[in-house]
Design a protein around this motif. Structure first.
Motif, PDB file in Angstrom:
ATOM      1  N   MET A 107       1.261  45.957  39.511  1.00 50.66           N
ATOM      2  CA  MET A 107       0.351  46.636  40.443  1.00 50.66           C
ATOM      3  C   MET A 107      -0.296  47.827  39.756  1.00 50.66           C
ATOM      4  O   MET A 107       0.366  48.535  38.994  1.00 50.66           O
ATOM      5  N   PRO A 108      -1.588  48.077  39.992  1.00 48.87           N
ATOM      6  CA  PRO A 108      -2.216  49.264  39.427  1.00 48.87           C
ATOM      7  C   PRO A 108      -1.635  50.533  40.051  1.00 48.87           C
ATOM      8  O   PRO A 108      -1.135  50.514  41.180  1.00 48.87           O
ATOM      9  N   THR A 109      -1.694  51.622  39.298  1.00 49.02           N
ATOM     10  CA  THR A 109      -1.132  52.891  39.749  1.00 49.02           C
ATOM     11  C   THR A 109      -2.099  54.032  39.493  1.00 49.02           C
ATOM     12  O   THR A 109      -3.065  53.895  38.727  1.00 49.02           O
ATOM     13  N   PHE A 110      -1.823  55.163  40.120  1.00 52.33           N
ATOM     14  CA  PHE A 110      -2.537  56.410  39.853  1.00 52.33           C
ATOM     15  C   PHE A 110      -1.552  57.537  40.118  1.00 52.33           C
ATOM     16  O   PHE A 110      -0.451  57.311  40.627  1.00 52.33           O
ATOM     17  N   THR A 111      -1.952  58.741  39.771  1.00 55.55           N
ATOM     18  CA  THR A 111      -1.045  59.871  39.884  1.00 55.55           C
ATOM     19  C   THR A 111      -1.500  60.809  40.992  1.00 55.55           C
ATOM     20  O   THR A 111      -2.666  61.244  41.015  1.00 55.55           O
ATOM     21  N   ALA A 112      -0.602  61.121  41.909  1.00 58.49           N
ATOM     22  CA  ALA A 112      -0.883  62.074  42.976  1.00 58.49           C
ATOM     23  C   ALA A 112      -0.930  63.491  42.401  1.00 58.49           C
ATOM     24  O   ALA A 112      -0.427  63.738  41.300  1.00 58.49           O
ATOM     25  N   PRO A 113      -1.515  64.436  43.126  1.00 58.37           N
ATOM     26  CA  PRO A 113      -1.612  65.809  42.610  1.00 58.37           C
ATOM     27  C   PRO A 113      -0.278  66.440  42.237  1.00 58.37           C
ATOM     28  O   PRO A 113      -0.225  67.307  41.360  1.00 58.37           O
ATOM     29  N   ASP A 114       0.827  66.019  42.880  1.00 58.21           N
ATOM     30  CA  ASP A 114       2.129  66.606  42.545  1.00 58.21           C
ATOM     31  C   ASP A 114       2.848  65.837  41.441  1.00 58.21           C
ATOM     32  O   ASP A 114       4.011  66.106  41.141  1.00 58.21           O
ATOM     33  N   GLY A 115       2.167  64.864  40.834  1.00 62.93           N
ATOM     34  CA  GLY A 115       2.746  64.115  39.728  1.00 62.93           C
ATOM     35  C   GLY A 115       3.430  62.821  40.118  1.00 62.93           C
ATOM     36  O   GLY A 115       3.884  62.078  39.240  1.00 62.93           O
ATOM     37  N   THR A 116       3.520  62.507  41.395  1.00 62.64           N
ATOM     38  CA  THR A 116       4.143  61.264  41.847  1.00 62.64           C
ATOM     39  C   THR A 116       3.241  60.075  41.513  1.00 62.64           C
ATOM     40  O   THR A 116       2.031  60.116  41.767  1.00 62.64           O
ATOM     41  N   THR A 117       3.821  59.037  40.949  1.00 64.57           N
ATOM     42  CA  THR A 117       3.064  57.828  40.627  1.00 64.57           C
ATOM     43  C   THR A 117       3.007  56.916  41.851  1.00 64.57           C
ATOM     44  O   THR A 117       4.043  56.533  42.399  1.00 64.57           O
ATOM     45  N   LEU A 118       1.807  56.594  42.268  1.00 65.61           N
ATOM     46  CA  LEU A 118       1.600  55.768  43.448  1.00 65.61           C
ATOM     47  C   LEU A 118       0.958  54.443  43.054  1.00 65.61           C
ATOM     48  O   LEU A 118       0.131  54.387  42.133  1.00 65.61           O
ATOM     49  N   ALA A 119       1.336  53.399  43.766  1.00 62.47           N
ATOM     50  CA  ALA A 119       0.869  52.051  43.446  1.00 62.47           C
ATOM     51  C   ALA A 119       0.047  51.486  44.596  1.00 62.47           C
ATOM     52  O   ALA A 119       0.202  51.880  45.757  1.00 62.47           O
ATOM     53  N   TYR A 120      -0.821  50.558  44.245  1.00 64.69           N
ATOM     54  CA  TYR A 120      -1.600  49.856  45.266  1.00 64.69           C
ATOM     55  C   TYR A 120      -1.827  48.430  44.807  1.00 64.69           C
ATOM     56  O   TYR A 120      -1.725  48.098  43.624  1.00 64.69           O
ATOM     57  N   ARG A 121      -2.113  47.585  45.770  1.00 60.39           N
ATOM     58  CA  ARG A 121      -2.353  46.169  45.501  1.00 60.39           C
ATOM     59  C   ARG A 121      -3.804  45.842  45.833  1.00 60.39           C
ATOM     60  O   ARG A 121      -4.343  46.326  46.840  1.00 60.39           O
ATOM     61  N   LEU A 122      -4.445  45.053  44.995  1.00 56.29           N
ATOM     62  CA  LEU A 122      -5.810  44.600  45.236  1.00 56.29           C
ATOM     63  C   LEU A 122      -5.782  43.140  45.677  1.00 56.29           C
ATOM     64  O   LEU A 122      -5.121  42.312  45.051  1.00 56.29           O
ATOM     65  N   ASP A 123      -6.508  42.845  46.745  1.00 56.14           N
ATOM     66  CA  ASP A 123      -6.525  41.482  47.262  1.00 56.14           C
ATOM     67  C   ASP A 123      -7.897  41.207  47.837  1.00 56.14           C
ATOM     68  O   ASP A 123      -8.331  41.893  48.774  1.00 56.14           O
ATOM     69  N   GLY A 124      -8.601  40.219  47.280  1.00 56.74           N
ATOM     70  CA  GLY A 124      -9.851  39.808  47.893  1.00 56.74           C
ATOM     71  C   GLY A 124     -11.064  39.997  47.020  1.00 56.74           C
ATOM     72  O   GLY A 124     -10.983  40.141  45.804  1.00 56.74           O
ATOM     73  N   ARG A 125     -12.210  40.016  47.679  1.00 57.29           N
ATOM     74  CA  ARG A 125     -13.489  40.117  46.987  1.00 57.29           C
ATOM     75  C   ARG A 125     -14.447  40.929  47.853  1.00 57.29           C
ATOM     76  O   ARG A 125     -14.249  41.068  49.057  1.00 57.29           O
ATOM     77  N   GLY A 126     -15.457  41.454  47.222  1.00 55.93           N
ATOM     78  CA  GLY A 126     -16.425  42.262  47.954  1.00 55.93           C
ATOM     79  C   GLY A 126     -16.112  43.737  47.819  1.00 55.93           C
ATOM     80  O   GLY A 126     -15.265  44.158  47.029  1.00 55.93           O
TER      81      GLY A 126
END
Length: 289
Positions: free
Chosen positions: A1-20
């Motif tokens: 799953m792709p991730t990004f970093t929250a302002p406090d340094g916590t690594t957060l994940a999200y899932r991509l599904d679909g098109r458009g």
């Protein structure tokens, strides 16, 4: 799953599904991993769903400070996701307790919201919530169901603080418009998908400042869809209408026979309604992150 970093340094994940175009989706629970949203009755065939796992849920990291599970303290996480995706404005969808978070985000960043879809959403951010009597009112609509007697007794025990695990299980059908195999499979995953500690802290003291939030959302120019289930007690359709009345460009749709997870009860109605709403909204422009 792709991730990004929250302002406090916590690594957060999200899932991509679909098109458009992207549709950022915030899960409820509170604090349940986004997997329970599935593809939202086929919305993924019309939009790219960006399904965020809130901090401490799903594939997202637990924060160093558990106080950051509080709803208002997760607003920066949503803003960090917007920046990470390179969006000038977001189409945002929130379910259940995430309605609090989406409304808090809209109050803090009204210019970053392109549209807001609130599904069976709570409105504690604006000072409106369901009550035990609301739950009783909705439950009474199910009096002819074979599971109703046990659910009604269990519901009263939950209000008294004496409900056992078996009582909570007996209440679960009240959350679904149809207590069929799909609903039973969906509910069975709740415990393993939820962070109980985070859920307990989500609405803790200080999480909501309704007067300030009401003033802020009064200036919101983005279109808003409130989508409620006819049989849902949290919120009842008339309570959803009360929340919607505080937002300028808002409309309410009530799904006949819908419960708290309306995309499971009538997928076609849910998909058609949300797609029609989103198709009427100008597309989200991209920008450099």
């Amino acid at each position: 799953m792709p991730t990004f970093t929250a302002p406090d340094g916590t690594t957060l994940a999200y899932r991509l599904d679909g098109r458009g175009g992207p549709l950022v989706c915030l899960p409820g629970g509170p604090m349940r991993a986004s997997v329970y949203l599935g593809d939202l009755a086929g919305l993924a065939s019309h939009r790219t769903l960006v399904l965020l796992d809130l901090r401490g849920t799903g594939a997202s990291q637990k924060p160093a400070d558990p106080e950051t599970y509080r709803c208002d303290r997760q607003v920066p996480d949503v803003e960090a996701l917007r920046v990470h995706l390179g969006l000038e404005r977001m189409d945002l969808l929130a379910h259940s307790a995430a309605g609090d978070l989406a409304l808090a985000y809209a109050a803090a960043h009204p210019g970053r919201v392109n549209s807001l879809t609130l599904v069976a959403a709570r409105g504690r951010t604006l000072g409106i919530d369901f009550t035990p009597d609301h739950r009783r009112e909705a439950a009474a609509l199910r009096v002819c169901e074979p599971w109703y007697p046990a659910a009604a007794v269990a519901l009263e025990k939950s209000f008294a603080g004496t409900a056992s695990d078996a009582d909570w299980d007996a209440m679960i059908p009240l959350f679904y418009g149809r207590w069929d195999a799909a609903a039973q499979a969906h509910s069975a995953a709740d415990v393993v998908e939820s962070n109980e500690e985070a859920g307990d802290r989500y609405a803790s003291a200080g999480a909501f400042e309704p007067a300030a939030a009401r003033r802020a959302v009064a200036g919101l120019t983005a279109p808003v869809l409130f989508y409620a289930g006819e049989l849902d007690g949290g919120p009842l359709p008339r309570v959803a209408a009360e929340i919607a009345s505080l937002v300028p460009d808002a409309r309410l749709v009530v799904q006949p026979g819908g419960g708290h997870f309306p995309w499971l009860d009538d997928p076609d109605h849910f998909r058609r309604t949300v797609v029609a709403f989103l198709d009427a909204v100008p597309p989200v422009p991209a920008r450099d992150a």
